[in-house]
Enzyme design. Structure first.
Site, short mmCIF file in Angstrom:
data_model
loop_
_atom_site.label_atom_id
_atom_site.label_comp_id
_atom_site.label_asym_id
_atom_site.label_seq_id
_atom_site.Cartn_x
_atom_site.Cartn_y
_atom_site.Cartn_z
NE ARG A 82 32.99 37.55 46.72
CZ ARG A 82 32.31 36.43 46.66
NH1 ARG A 82 31.36 36.15 47.55
NH2 ARG A 82 32.56 35.55 45.71
CE1 TYR A 224 42.91 40.64 49.62
CE2 TYR A 224 41.32 38.92 49.23
CZ TYR A 224 42.47 39.58 48.86
OH TYR A 224 43.15 39.20 47.74
CE LYS A 233 31.78 41.39 42.89
NZ LYS A 233 32.75 40.36 42.94
CG HIS A 253 29.38 38.78 39.53
ND1 HIS A 253 29.70 37.51 39.98
CD2 HIS A 253 30.51 39.52 39.69
CE1 HIS A 253 30.95 37.49 40.39
NE2 HIS A 253 31.46 38.68 40.22
CB SER A 275 33.93 34.79 42.44
OG SER A 275 32.87 35.66 42.79
CB CYS A 277 34.30 31.33 36.63
SG CYS A 277 34.11 30.20 38.02
CG ASP A 300 33.60 41.88 39.54
OD1 ASP A 300 33.68 40.66 39.29
OD2 ASP A 300 33.31 42.33 40.66
NE ARG A 392 40.23 38.39 43.83
CZ ARG A 392 39.19 38.15 43.03
NH1 ARG A 392 38.89 38.98 42.06
NH2 ARG A 392 38.46 37.06 43.19
P1 GTP Z 1 36.28 37.60 40.04
O1 GTP Z 1 37.17 38.76 39.98
O2 GTP Z 1 36.46 36.76 41.28
O3 GTP Z 1 34.83 37.93 39.86
O4 GTP Z 1 36.75 36.54 38.91
P2 GTP Z 1 36.75 36.56 37.31
O5 GTP Z 1 35.48 35.96 36.81
O6 GTP Z 1 37.11 37.88 36.79
O7 GTP Z 1 37.89 35.48 37.00
P3 GTP Z 1 39.30 35.62 36.23
O8 GTP Z 1 39.15 36.13 34.82
O9 GTP Z 1 40.21 36.38 37.09
O10 GTP Z 1 39.75 34.10 36.13
C1 GTP Z 1 40.02 33.33 37.24
C2 GTP Z 1 40.73 32.06 36.87
O11 GTP Z 1 40.16 31.42 35.74
C3 GTP Z 1 42.21 32.29 36.55
O12 GTP Z 1 42.97 31.32 37.20
C4 GTP Z 1 42.27 32.11 35.05
O13 GTP Z 1 43.51 31.66 34.64
C5 GTP Z 1 41.15 31.09 34.79
N1 GTP Z 1 40.59 31.26 33.43
C6 GTP Z 1 40.09 32.38 32.89
N2 GTP Z 1 39.68 32.18 31.61
C7 GTP Z 1 39.94 30.88 31.33
C8 GTP Z 1 39.74 30.05 30.18
O14 GTP Z 1 39.25 30.49 29.14
N3 GTP Z 1 40.11 28.75 30.29
C9 GTP Z 1 40.66 28.23 31.43
N4 GTP Z 1 41.00 26.95 31.45
N5 GTP Z 1 40.87 28.99 32.54
C10 GTP Z 1 40.51 30.28 32.50
C1 SPV Z 2 34.48 38.23 43.42
O1 SPV Z 2 34.66 37.46 44.37
O2 SPV Z 2 33.56 38.05 42.58
C2 SPV Z 2 35.38 39.38 43.23
C3 SPV Z 2 36.34 39.68 44.28
O3 SPV Z 2 35.27 40.07 42.23
S1 SPV Z 2 35.62 40.54 45.60
O4 SPV Z 2 35.80 41.96 45.36
O5 SPV Z 2 36.34 40.13 46.81
O6 SPV Z 2 34.21 40.24 45.67
MN MN Z 3 33.57 39.30 40.91
#
Ligand code: GTP
Ligand code: SPV
Ligand code: MN
Length: 611
Positions: A82, A224, A233, A253, A275, A277, A300, A392
């Site tokens: 983004r 993308y 979003k 979110h 994002s 996290c 999400d 992704r």
């Molecule tokens: P978006 O799709 O961008 O909104 O992200 P999201 O919030 O769904 O994040 P996602 O669950 O894909 O996690 C992103 C990163 O955080 C990855 O590299 C994971 O391995 C890491 N991660 C997730 N949960 C944990 C956790 O409990 N501990 C640690 N240390 N890392 C974590």
């Molecule tokens: C985020 O960035 O929070 C995502 C990926 O979930 S995107 O669809 O690119 O916004």
């Molecule tokens: Mn997201």
């Protein structure tokens, strides 16, 4: 293919809905595509699209025995996330965009973008995608129509949203009563006569624009993720947050999960983390605490409205997962692995193995050789990553084995707890319970996190990311805070979700994570539920209630008591250092900052003994 997506292959050339047809004609006149196709959602259409993408070199078909009906794509290296600095809220009045959004006068922006859109689809097909976010049989279906010149976007939209002829027919039936968000997208790469296409067309000049009063979206230049899949979003957060403010609900979110206790009690939890996290990981959690079970509803986005019983009900408007690939593996997220291994998925900017499978950093079975997302030879000795950190997988939600049956209920699920969380190396303890809704709103409004690769720009910088919505609030963030407070004020306090603040990312002096995270996060969920049930103890600290070391279930956890204590610690000096940053953050909002949040900050300062 999945049930809801299977539709008849009527390649209708248009619509009986006069307003919609007029908009499509107007866009076609401006962008001058070679062809127009209305997206039906049929299996035959999927085959046509993916064949075309393979032929164009955008997609590589993966090995059918490993990932059936699945595809690999590598984007242009300049188009990987983004683009927040190119994202605009073009409200009529600049004040309504607030201090956190980019703004331009809507007429000026339209003039500028009409210039860019002029002839921008030449040599391409213009696709019209009727879609609905949430349920087609919802009381008020949340329609959208995306026009795009990218086959990659059409294929991805078909995974991420309910699309096609069923939606169009419903829009036509409702006629003037059908509210749909017109969402225009172009990669901005017209083809001259005889000019050969590139695998990932895009334009260095990018604009991601929301017009909140008109509830329309114009996107240009990127192909993308959230820049281009406009139901996600742009609609479900930026435009929907404006609708939610006007109509008294919340567009957030947030992931949604269902937690089942050993006594078979069911609880629904929503959680907002910025994002990359941890939303997808928590949404599909495999609990390590015996007897507890998790099912998922979304990873999400959550739309939350009050039900007749006065409780807050959450719906996931999406139809797929667009999940961060790196770090996903059998240990961190076994449920995501099972989901993508069923196939019907698109993988973007990961590595391609020599046997036509995908690989990324953190996945098991490191290959001896692969092709990186930059299309270069990659071996485990390479200095560069095989996969972009924001690479992704895009996969249908219905393939997830732990999808809760309530996913199909347009009413949604009643939320018991809301978690806010960010990525902080220091200061923020593993979990803190708020005293009440306003205090919880303060926690959300001051949420901070280190930036990630999900957006272009520097990574690892601490910034305030209110409710994990900084790049997604479609109006003035000060008014958004007031809206959160109003939602609580008008509700029966005993029925409101309890708000918690979590941090899985605190580090020790060596820089290692203090808390093992992933499945172990179930221990925090359990504590939160036991707090709601009045069963778990807590210490009152200046920032809220944190677990006593005994109240957090650490049975079988590979941590020393000192480590647990360090994860839970509230360090008054660290928090005092946080205060000027919060002051600075609040100062941005001037008179739009709700008084209650100022009162919360003053209370925190007094409890910390800070000046
Ligand atoms: P978006 O799709 O961008 O909104 O992200 P999201 O919030 O769904 O994040 P996602 O669950 O894909 O996690 C992103 C990163 O955080 C990855 O590299 C994971 O391995 C890491 N991660 C997730 N949960 C944990 C956790 O409990 N501990 C640690 N240390 N890392 C974590
Ligand atoms: C985020 O960035 O929070 C995502 C990926 O979930 S995107 O669809 O690119 O916004
Ligand atoms: Mn997201």
């Amino acid at each position: 293919m999945t049930t809801e997506a299977t539709q008849t292959d009527e390649r209708a050339g248009g619509t009986t809905h006069a307003g919609l047809q007029a908009w499509v004609d107007e866009v076609a006149a401006m962008t001058t595509p070679d062809r127009i196709e209305w997206v039906t959602g049929s299996d035959a259409e999927w085959t046509r699209l993916t064949d075309k993408l393979v032929e164009a070199g955008t997609f590589i078909r993966l090995d059918e025995s490993k990932k059936p009906n699945s595809f690999y794509a590598a984007s242009d290296p300049s188009d990987v996330a983004r683009v927040e600095d190119r994202t605009f809220i073009c409200s009529v009045d600049e004040k309504d965009a607030g201090p956190t959004n980019n703004w331009m006068d809507p007429n000026e922006m339209k003039d500028l973008m009409r210039g860019l859109y002029k002839g921008c689809m030449k040599g391409r097909t213009m696709y019209v995608i009727p879609f609905v976010m949430g349920h087609l049989n919802a009381e008020n279906p949340m329609f959208g129509v995306e026009i795009t010149d990218s086959e990659y976007v059409v294929a991805s939209m078909r995974v991420m949203a309910r699309c096609g002829v069923n939606v169009l027919r419903r829009i036509e039936e409702l006629g003037d009563k059908a509210n749909y968000v017109p969402a225009l997208h172009s990669v901005g790469a017209p083809l001259a006569e005889g000019q050969e296409d590139v695998p990932w067309p895009c334009n260095p000049e990018k604009y991601i624009v929301q017009f909140p009063e008109e509830r329309t979206i114009w996107s240009y230049g990127s192909g993308y993720g959230g820049n281009a899949l406009l139901g996600k979003k742009c609609y479900s957060l930026r435009i929907a947050s404006v609708m939610a403010r006007d109509e008294g609900w919340l567009a957030e979110h947030m992931l949604i999960l269902k937690l089942i206790s050993p006594e078979q009690q069911v609880y629904y939890i929503a959680a907002a983390f910025p994002s990359a996290c941890g939303k997808t990981n928590l949404a599909m959690l495999a609990p390590t605490v015996p007897g507890w079970k998790v099912e998922t509803l979304g990873d999400d986005i959550a739309w939350m409205r009050f039900g007749e019983d006065g409780r807050l009900y959450a719906v996931n408007p999406e139809f797929g997962f667009f999940g961060v690939a790196p770090g996903t593996n059998e240990h961190t997220n076994p449920n995501a692995m099972k989901t993508i291994n069923k196939g019907n998925s698109v993988f973007t900017n990961v590595a391609l193995t020599d046997d036509d499978d995908v690989w990324w950093e953190g996945l098991e079975n490191t290959p001896a050789h692969a092709t990186s997302w930059k299309k270069q030879d990659w071996t485990p000795e390479s200095d560069e990553l095989s996969s972009h950190p924001n690479s992704r997988y895009c996969t249908p939600i219905e393939q997830c084995d732990i999808l809760a049956e309530e996913y199909y209920d347009p009413k949604g699920v009643p939320i018991s707890a809301i978690f806010f969380g960010g990525r902080r190396k220091t200061t923020v303890p593993l979990v803190t319970e708020s005293r009440d809704w306003v205090h919880g709103t303060f926690m959300g409004a001051t949420l901070s996190s280190e930036t990630t690769a999900a957006a272009t720009g520097e990574v690892g910088v601490v910034r305030r990311d209110p409710m994990a919505m900084l790049p997604f609030i479609g109006y003035n963030a000060g008014d958004y805070f007031q809206h959160w407070i109003n939602v609580g004020k008008d509700a029966d306090a005993t029925k409101l979700p309890k708000i918690f603040y979590v941090n899985w990312f605190r580090r020790d002096d060596e820089g290692d994570f203090l808390w093992p995270g992933f499945g172990e996060n179930s221990r925090v969920l359990k504590w939160a539920i036991e707090r709601i049930e009045g069963k778990a103890a807590a210490v009152e600290t200046p920032i809220g209630h944190v677990p006593t070391p005994e109240s957090l279930d650490t049975d079988g956890l590979d941590m020393t008591p000192e480590q647990v204590e360090a994860a839970l610690e509230v360090d008054v000096e660290e928090w005092k250092a946080e205060i000027p940053q919060i002051e600075e953050w609040f100062a941005k909002f001037g008179d739009t900052l709700p008084t209650q949040l100022r009162v919360e900050l003053d209370g925190l300062k007094a409890r910390l003994g800070a000046e």
